[in-house]
Design a protein around this motif. Structure first.
Motif, PDB file in Angstrom:
ATOM      1  N   UNK A  78     -53.355 -46.419  29.309  1.00 29.50           N
ATOM      2  CA  UNK A  78     -52.284 -46.847  30.216  1.00 29.50           C
ATOM      3  C   UNK A  78     -52.123 -45.788  31.301  1.00 29.50           C
ATOM      4  N   UNK A  79     -52.543 -46.132  32.519  1.00 33.18           N
ATOM      5  CA  UNK A  79     -52.324 -45.229  33.643  1.00 33.18           C
ATOM      6  C   UNK A  79     -50.944 -45.526  34.223  1.00 33.18           C
ATOM      7  N   UNK A  80     -50.075 -44.539  34.190  1.00 33.67           N
ATOM      8  CA  UNK A  80     -48.684 -44.739  34.588  1.00 33.67           C
ATOM      9  C   UNK A  80     -48.377 -44.001  35.886  1.00 33.67           C
TER      10      UNK A  80
ATOM     11  N   UNK B  98     -43.549 -47.356  33.012  1.00 34.30           N
ATOM     12  CA  UNK B  98     -43.917 -46.896  31.678  1.00 34.30           C
ATOM     13  C   UNK B  98     -44.522 -48.064  30.909  1.00 34.30           C
ATOM     14  N   UNK B  99     -45.669 -47.844  30.291  1.00 37.22           N
ATOM     15  CA  UNK B  99     -46.320 -48.877  29.471  1.00 37.22           C
ATOM     16  C   UNK B  99     -45.619 -48.894  28.124  1.00 37.22           C
ATOM     17  N   UNK B 100     -44.777 -49.908  27.905  1.00 38.27           N
ATOM     18  CA  UNK B 100     -43.913 -49.937  26.727  1.00 38.27           C
ATOM     19  C   UNK B 100     -43.937 -51.332  26.105  1.00 38.27           C
ATOM     20  N   UNK B 101     -44.877 -51.594  25.182  1.00 36.81           N
ATOM     21  CA  UNK B 101     -45.002 -52.927  24.602  1.00 36.81           C
ATOM     22  C   UNK B 101     -43.755 -53.364  23.834  1.00 36.81           C
ATOM     23  N   UNK B 102     -43.456 -54.652  23.903  1.00 35.72           N
ATOM     24  CA  UNK B 102     -42.370 -55.250  23.136  1.00 35.72           C
ATOM     25  C   UNK B 102     -42.867 -55.485  21.712  1.00 35.72           C
TER      26      UNK B 102
ATOM     27  N   UNK C 166     -52.271 -50.465  14.946  1.00 31.30           N
ATOM     28  CA  UNK C 166     -53.723 -50.314  14.894  1.00 31.30           C
ATOM     29  C   UNK C 166     -54.330 -49.897  16.221  1.00 31.30           C
ATOM     30  N   UNK C 167     -53.654 -50.140  17.325  1.00 29.36           N
ATOM     31  CA  UNK C 167     -54.210 -49.847  18.648  1.00 29.36           C
ATOM     32  C   UNK C 167     -53.689 -48.507  19.157  1.00 29.36           C
ATOM     33  N   UNK C 168     -54.594 -47.623  19.502  1.00 33.05           N
ATOM     34  CA  UNK C 168     -54.226 -46.327  20.080  1.00 33.05           C
ATOM     35  C   UNK C 168     -53.992 -46.499  21.576  1.00 33.05           C
ATOM     36  N   UNK C 169     -52.850 -46.048  22.060  1.00 36.61           N
ATOM     37  CA  UNK C 169     -52.545 -46.084  23.488  1.00 36.61           C
ATOM     38  C   UNK C 169     -52.580 -44.656  24.017  1.00 36.61           C
ATOM     39  N   UNK C 170     -53.525 -44.387  24.884  1.00 37.54           N
ATOM     40  CA  UNK C 170     -53.622 -43.077  25.529  1.00 37.54           C
ATOM     41  C   UNK C 170     -53.029 -43.192  26.930  1.00 37.54           C
ATOM     42  N   UNK C 171     -52.018 -42.395  27.219  1.00 38.14           N
ATOM     43  CA  UNK C 171     -51.363 -42.457  28.520  1.00 38.14           C
ATOM     44  C   UNK C 171     -51.911 -41.382  29.454  1.00 38.14           C
TER      45      UNK C 171
ATOM     46  N   UNK D 252     -50.913 -49.201  35.831  1.00 42.03           N
ATOM     47  CA  UNK D 252     -49.462 -49.209  36.056  1.00 42.03           C
ATOM     48  C   UNK D 252     -48.800 -50.528  35.638  1.00 42.03           C
ATOM     49  N   UNK D 253     -49.369 -51.193  34.624  1.00 40.59           N
ATOM     50  CA  UNK D 253     -48.761 -52.416  34.082  1.00 40.59           C
ATOM     51  C   UNK D 253     -47.467 -52.040  33.365  1.00 40.59           C
ATOM     52  N   UNK D 254     -46.374 -52.725  33.688  1.00 33.25           N
ATOM     53  CA  UNK D 254     -45.085 -52.320  33.139  1.00 33.25           C
ATOM     54  C   UNK D 254     -44.313 -53.429  32.439  1.00 33.25           C
TER      55      UNK D 254
END
Length: 224
Positions: free
Chosen positions: A64-66, A70-74, A84-89, A40-42
């Motif tokens: 990203x466990x939500x 919401x895990x939303x990188x800047x 290059x990095x796959x984010x699976x929510x 739950x890092x936001x």
């Protein structure tokens, strides 16, 4: 496997020689032996810095466990690493952790609780899912209770915790060094490697997703 190889060969024609060379070069060190999991890092800057550190160490996937957040990188902080990095929510619950465990990962919570092993002393012998918590509260108690082990970074000053993105960077780098010296076959399987190269190729192209979807539809491929 043949369908994957054929698809990547098709997509290569849309890439510049420079981009294709980079994909071939950097994919060789890619690994999912260490799987960073965000509890739950936001904070968007932290999310972005974590993505950047993960990519720099060639782990190339984050879960990203939500829950509330919401895990939303800047994107100004990631410096393109999100390509290059796959984010699976996944939802933040025990079912998600059990799902990760069923994939063959030992669950390690980054926390001082439960007689944590210090990072320099940790011996990595099997795939691990490394769970990081929020800036203020850390990893949730539910995750700590479920975890197989806890892992902590030694600190030598008055400050008793690192910023979560700093902690992630330290852990990713240290674990990468341990793997490289271990003799463990930690790199991606041929199938996973091809799937990742396809994803990278698609992300490198304008309208890449549409081109990819049309190609697999026309050839009746199914990569799910």
């Amino acid at each position: 496997m043949k369908d994957l190889a054929q698809t990547f060969e098709y997509l290569k024609q849309f890439l510049t020689e420079e981009r294709l060379s980079k994909i071939e070069h950097f994919s060789q060190e890619s690994s999912d032996f260490v799987l960073p999991v965000m509890d739950d890092v936001y904070q968007f800057r932290n999310a972005a810095a974590i993505i950047r550190s993960v990519e720099a160490c060639a782990f190339h996937k984050v879960i990203a466990m939500e829950e509330e957040n919401v895990f939303n990188p800047n994107l100004t902080v990631t410096k393109g690493a999100e390509t290059w990095v796959e984010v699976e929510k996944m939802p933040k619950n025990l079912a998600s952790l059990k799902n990760i465990k069923e994939r063959g990962y030992k669950i390690l919570a980054v926390s001082l609780e439960k007689n944590a092993v210090m990072l320099p002393d940790y011996q990595i012998t099997e795939p691990i899912a490394l769970v990081f918590g929020t800036e203020l509260e850390g990893v949730s108690q539910e995750v700590i209770d479920f975890a197989d082990e806890t892992l902590a970074i030694p600190m030598y000053g008055f400050t008793k915790s690192f910023n979560v993105s700093v902690a992630a960077g330290i852990c990713m780098y240290e674990l990468k060094q341990k793997l490289m010296k271990s003799g463990i076959d930690y790199k991606l399987s041929e199938e996973k490697l091809l799937k990742m190269k396809i994803r990278w190729a698609v992300n490198s192209m304008r309208s890449g997703q549409q081109i990819f979807e049309k190609y697999i539809r026309d050839n009746n491929f199914d990569f799910n």
